[in-house]
Write a protein that holds these residues in place. Structure first.
Motif, PDB file in Angstrom:
ATOM      1  N   MET A   1      31.851  23.205  11.133  1.00  0.00           N
ATOM      2  CA  MET A   1      31.576  22.020  11.945  1.00  0.00           C
ATOM      3  C   MET A   1      30.843  20.971  11.126  1.00  0.00           C
ATOM      4  N   SER A   2      31.255  19.701  11.269  1.00  0.00           N
ATOM      5  CA  SER A   2      30.575  18.612  10.593  1.00  0.00           C
ATOM      6  C   SER A   2      29.297  18.265  11.339  1.00  0.00           C
ATOM      7  N   ILE A   3      28.480  17.422  10.712  1.00  0.00           N
ATOM      8  CA  ILE A   3      27.219  17.028  11.322  1.00  0.00           C
ATOM      9  C   ILE A   3      27.464  16.262  12.623  1.00  0.00           C
ATOM     10  N   TRP A   4      28.545  15.464  12.668  1.00  0.00           N
ATOM     11  CA  TRP A   4      28.885  14.729  13.883  1.00  0.00           C
ATOM     12  C   TRP A   4      29.221  15.680  15.026  1.00  0.00           C
ATOM     13  N   GLU A   5      29.986  16.706  14.705  1.00  0.00           N
ATOM     14  CA  GLU A   5      30.380  17.664  15.736  1.00  0.00           C
ATOM     15  C   GLU A   5      29.183  18.456  16.242  1.00  0.00           C
ATOM     16  N   VAL A   6      28.241  18.768  15.348  1.00  0.00           N
ATOM     17  CA  VAL A   6      27.017  19.457  15.774  1.00  0.00           C
ATOM     18  C   VAL A   6      26.212  18.569  16.715  1.00  0.00           C
ATOM     19  N   ILE A   7      26.096  17.285  16.378  1.00  0.00           N
ATOM     20  CA  ILE A   7      25.353  16.341  17.227  1.00  0.00           C
ATOM     21  C   ILE A   7      26.029  16.206  18.589  1.00  0.00           C
ATOM     22  N   LEU A   8      27.355  16.074  18.605  1.00  0.00           N
ATOM     23  CA  LEU A   8      28.078  15.923  19.863  1.00  0.00           C
ATOM     24  C   LEU A   8      27.970  17.187  20.713  1.00  0.00           C
ATOM     25  N   ALA A   9      28.028  18.355  20.065  1.00  0.00           N
ATOM     26  CA  ALA A   9      27.869  19.608  20.817  1.00  0.00           C
ATOM     27  C   ALA A   9      26.468  19.695  21.420  1.00  0.00           C
ATOM     28  N   PHE A  10      25.467  19.271  20.666  1.00  0.00           N
ATOM     29  CA  PHE A  10      24.087  19.273  21.173  1.00  0.00           C
ATOM     30  C   PHE A  10      23.942  18.310  22.351  1.00  0.00           C
ATOM     31  N   VAL A  11      24.576  17.147  22.264  1.00  0.00           N
ATOM     32  CA  VAL A  11      24.522  16.172  23.356  1.00  0.00           C
ATOM     33  C   VAL A  11      25.144  16.746  24.626  1.00  0.00           C
ATOM     34  N   VAL A  12      26.280  17.434  24.480  1.00  0.00           N
ATOM     35  CA  VAL A  12      26.940  18.033  25.642  1.00  0.00           C
ATOM     36  C   VAL A  12      26.050  19.099  26.274  1.00  0.00           C
ATOM     37  N   VAL A  13      25.372  19.912  25.445  1.00  0.00           N
ATOM     38  CA  VAL A  13      24.469  20.947  25.966  1.00  0.00           C
ATOM     39  C   VAL A  13      23.328  20.312  26.749  1.00  0.00           C
ATOM     40  N   VAL A  14      22.728  19.249  26.195  1.00  0.00           N
ATOM     41  CA  VAL A  14      21.619  18.567  26.880  1.00  0.00           C
ATOM     42  C   VAL A  14      22.094  17.970  28.200  1.00  0.00           C
ATOM     43  N   LEU A  15      23.239  17.294  28.170  1.00  0.00           N
ATOM     44  CA  LEU A  15      23.780  16.703  29.392  1.00  0.00           C
ATOM     45  C   LEU A  15      24.072  17.771  30.434  1.00  0.00           C
ATOM     46  N   MET A  16      24.578  18.912  29.981  1.00  0.00           N
ATOM     47  CA  MET A  16      24.911  19.993  30.905  1.00  0.00           C
ATOM     48  C   MET A  16      23.652  20.534  31.573  1.00  0.00           C
ATOM     49  N   LEU A  17      22.594  20.739  30.817  1.00  0.00           N
ATOM     50  CA  LEU A  17      21.346  21.274  31.370  1.00  0.00           C
ATOM     51  C   LEU A  17      20.695  20.276  32.328  1.00  0.00           C
ATOM     52  N   VAL A  18      20.622  19.016  31.912  1.00  0.00           N
ATOM     53  CA  VAL A  18      20.017  17.993  32.770  1.00  0.00           C
ATOM     54  C   VAL A  18      20.822  17.821  34.057  1.00  0.00           C
ATOM     55  N   ALA A  19      22.150  17.770  33.933  1.00  0.00           N
ATOM     56  CA  ALA A  19      23.000  17.600  35.116  1.00  0.00           C
ATOM     57  C   ALA A  19      22.860  18.775  36.072  1.00  0.00           C
ATOM     58  N   LEU A  20      22.802  19.981  35.531  1.00  0.00           N
ATOM     59  CA  LEU A  20      22.690  21.162  36.389  1.00  0.00           C
ATOM     60  C   LEU A  20      21.364  21.174  37.138  1.00  0.00           C
ATOM     61  N   LEU A  21      20.258  20.956  36.425  1.00  0.00           N
ATOM     62  CA  LEU A  21      18.940  20.986  37.057  1.00  0.00           C
ATOM     63  C   LEU A  21      18.773  19.854  38.066  1.00  0.00           C
ATOM     64  N   ALA A  22      19.180  18.645  37.683  1.00  0.00           N
ATOM     65  CA  ALA A  22      18.979  17.486  38.556  1.00  0.00           C
ATOM     66  C   ALA A  22      19.825  17.585  39.823  1.00  0.00           C
ATOM     67  N   ASN A  23      21.086  17.976  39.689  1.00  0.00           N
ATOM     68  CA  ASN A  23      21.944  18.063  40.867  1.00  0.00           C
ATOM     69  C   ASN A  23      21.552  19.224  41.778  1.00  0.00           C
ATOM     70  N   VAL A  24      21.087  20.326  41.199  1.00  0.00           N
ATOM     71  CA  VAL A  24      20.590  21.430  42.026  1.00  0.00           C
ATOM     72  C   VAL A  24      19.353  20.990  42.802  1.00  0.00           C
ATOM     73  N   LEU A  25      18.495  20.193  42.167  1.00  0.00           N
ATOM     74  CA  LEU A  25      17.304  19.696  42.852  1.00  0.00           C
ATOM     75  C   LEU A  25      17.674  18.780  44.012  1.00  0.00           C
ATOM     76  N   VAL A  26      18.694  17.935  43.822  1.00  0.00           N
ATOM     77  CA  VAL A  26      19.166  17.084  44.927  1.00  0.00           C
ATOM     78  C   VAL A  26      19.692  17.936  46.072  1.00  0.00           C
ATOM     79  N   LEU A  27      20.448  18.987  45.729  1.00  0.00           N
ATOM     80  CA  LEU A  27      20.982  19.876  46.753  1.00  0.00           C
ATOM     81  C   LEU A  27      19.864  20.584  47.514  1.00  0.00           C
ATOM     82  N   LEU A  28      18.818  21.010  46.797  1.00  0.00           N
ATOM     83  CA  LEU A  28      17.676  21.656  47.454  1.00  0.00           C
ATOM     84  C   LEU A  28      16.958  20.687  48.384  1.00  0.00           C
ATOM     85  N   CYS A  29      16.806  19.452  47.955  1.00  0.00           N
ATOM     86  CA  CYS A  29      16.174  18.440  48.808  1.00  0.00           C
ATOM     87  C   CYS A  29      16.986  18.219  50.076  1.00  0.00           C
ATOM     88  N   PHE A  30      18.304  18.189  49.938  1.00  0.00           N
ATOM     89  CA  PHE A  30      19.172  18.001  51.108  1.00  0.00           C
ATOM     90  C   PHE A  30      19.037  19.170  52.078  1.00  0.00           C
TER      91      PHE A  30
END
Length: 337
Positions: A1-30
């Motif tokens: 993997m190139s450095i760009w691909e490592v950065i993009l994979a890291f970005v996807v992981v961060v987005l996935m974690l933030v999206a999961l936690l934030a949307n679950v919190l909205v669901l809990l509030c509802f």
């Protein structure tokens, strides 16, 4: 993997974690707050949260695998299902945002007739249309075998492998984005600009009353006068910032991906694979930002998740104190023996 691909994979992981936690919190509030469930916009937010969660657990992990392995993750059957969901969920999310903007427009522009124009039945009809609209395009694409793994985006999405179907696929893609992205953007701009116009009108009325009051109060302290003028300025900027956030995040997250999909149809322009994945990550960033833009930063949701946290902490403190008391009693019994 190139450095760009490592950065993009890291970005996807961060987005996935933030999206999961934030949307679950909205669901809990509802689920926790009866007041949120009673409100009609809560149905649109619940539908948007459902789409975001499903996108997070189905599409984003396979995109991450596609970036890492540079090939289709899983078999064709799984990829077709995920590609179907990607088209359906993206369209449904866009239309849900448009529905939320229509709700705000009716509430602000027609406040006296809001409860008669936007009832649960009306919201259910709007959601029924969004689902019917959203599911029609992936059904057509799947029936024509226009769903598969696209290396440019490292994702299972709309993809035509047969050159003889190129004209039909170009027409389908143009109609799809016109009736999903463009339609939702037009609705967002129309409704929120109407809301902004009403908000500015009310701000001007409040400003006139405030200035008349300041003129009458001759003996008012200069610091109080300054605070009133600063509050006037913040009041004027508040509505503009909110509406700019609604429209701006929609354009910033979806427009690069949609434009790339349309430019890709031309055989003249070559698109870099890194840019294709970046545009896909920008579209995924809407999944992570929606909970904050539409829910978690609002006062009612902030109060609800703070109540949830306080309830959890209070229960844990009660349990720990009970365990401490029980341990203390055991120690006394042991000493007496």
């Amino acid at each position: 993997m190139s450095i760009w691909e490592v950065i993009l994979a890291f970005v996807v992981v961060v987005l996935m974690l933030v999206a999961l936690l934030a949307n679950v919190l909205v669901l809990l509030c509802f689920l926790y707050s009866a007041d949120i469930r009673k409100q009609v916009p809560g149905l649109f937010i619940l539908n948007l949260t459902f789409c975001n969660l499903l996108m997070t657990v189905s599409n984003m992990p396979l995109t991450l695998a596609g970036i890492i392995y540079k090939s289709q993750p899983g078999g064709d059957h799984i990829c077709h299902i995920v590609g179907f969901l990607e088209t359906f969920l993206t369209t449904n999310s866009m239309l849900s945002m448009a529905a939320l903007s229509i709700d705000r427009w009716i509430a602000v522009v027609f406040p006296l007739s809001y409860h008669s124009k936007m009832r649960y039945r009306d919201a259910a009809l709007i959601l029924s249309y969004t689902w019917l609209h959203s599911v029609s395009f992936p059904i057509v694409a799947a029936s024509l075998s226009w769903v598969g793994f696209h290396h440019l985006y490292a994702s299972c999405t709309l993809y035509n492998k047969r050159p003889e179907d190129r004209t039909q696929f170009v027409i389908f893609t143009g109609v799809f984005h016109a009736l999903s992205f463009l339609l939702s953007l037009i609705v967002l701009c129309f409704t929120y600009l109407k809301v902004l116009k009403v908000a500015r009108f009310h701000c001007k009325r409040i400003d006139v009353i405030t200035m008349q009051t300041l003129v009458l109060l001759v003996d008012i302290h200069p610091s109080v006068r300054e605070r009133c003028l600063e509050e006037q300025k913040r009041r004027r900027q508040r509505a503009t910032k909110k509406i700019s956030t609604f429209i701006g995040t929609f354009i910033l997250c979806f427009a690069p991906y949609v434009i790339t999909r349309l430019v890709e149809l031309s055989s003249v322009v070559h698109i870099n694979s890194h840019w294709g994945i970046i545009s896909k990550c920008l579209a995924y960033s809407k999944v992570a930002s929606d909970p904050f833009v539409y829910s978690l930063l609002r006062h009612q949701y902030r109060k609800t998740w703070k109540d949830i946290i306080n309830k959890i902490l209070k229960r844990s403190s009660i349990n720990s104190s009970a365990l401490t008391s029980e341990s203390h009693n055991r120690n006394i019994l042991q000493l007496n023996e």
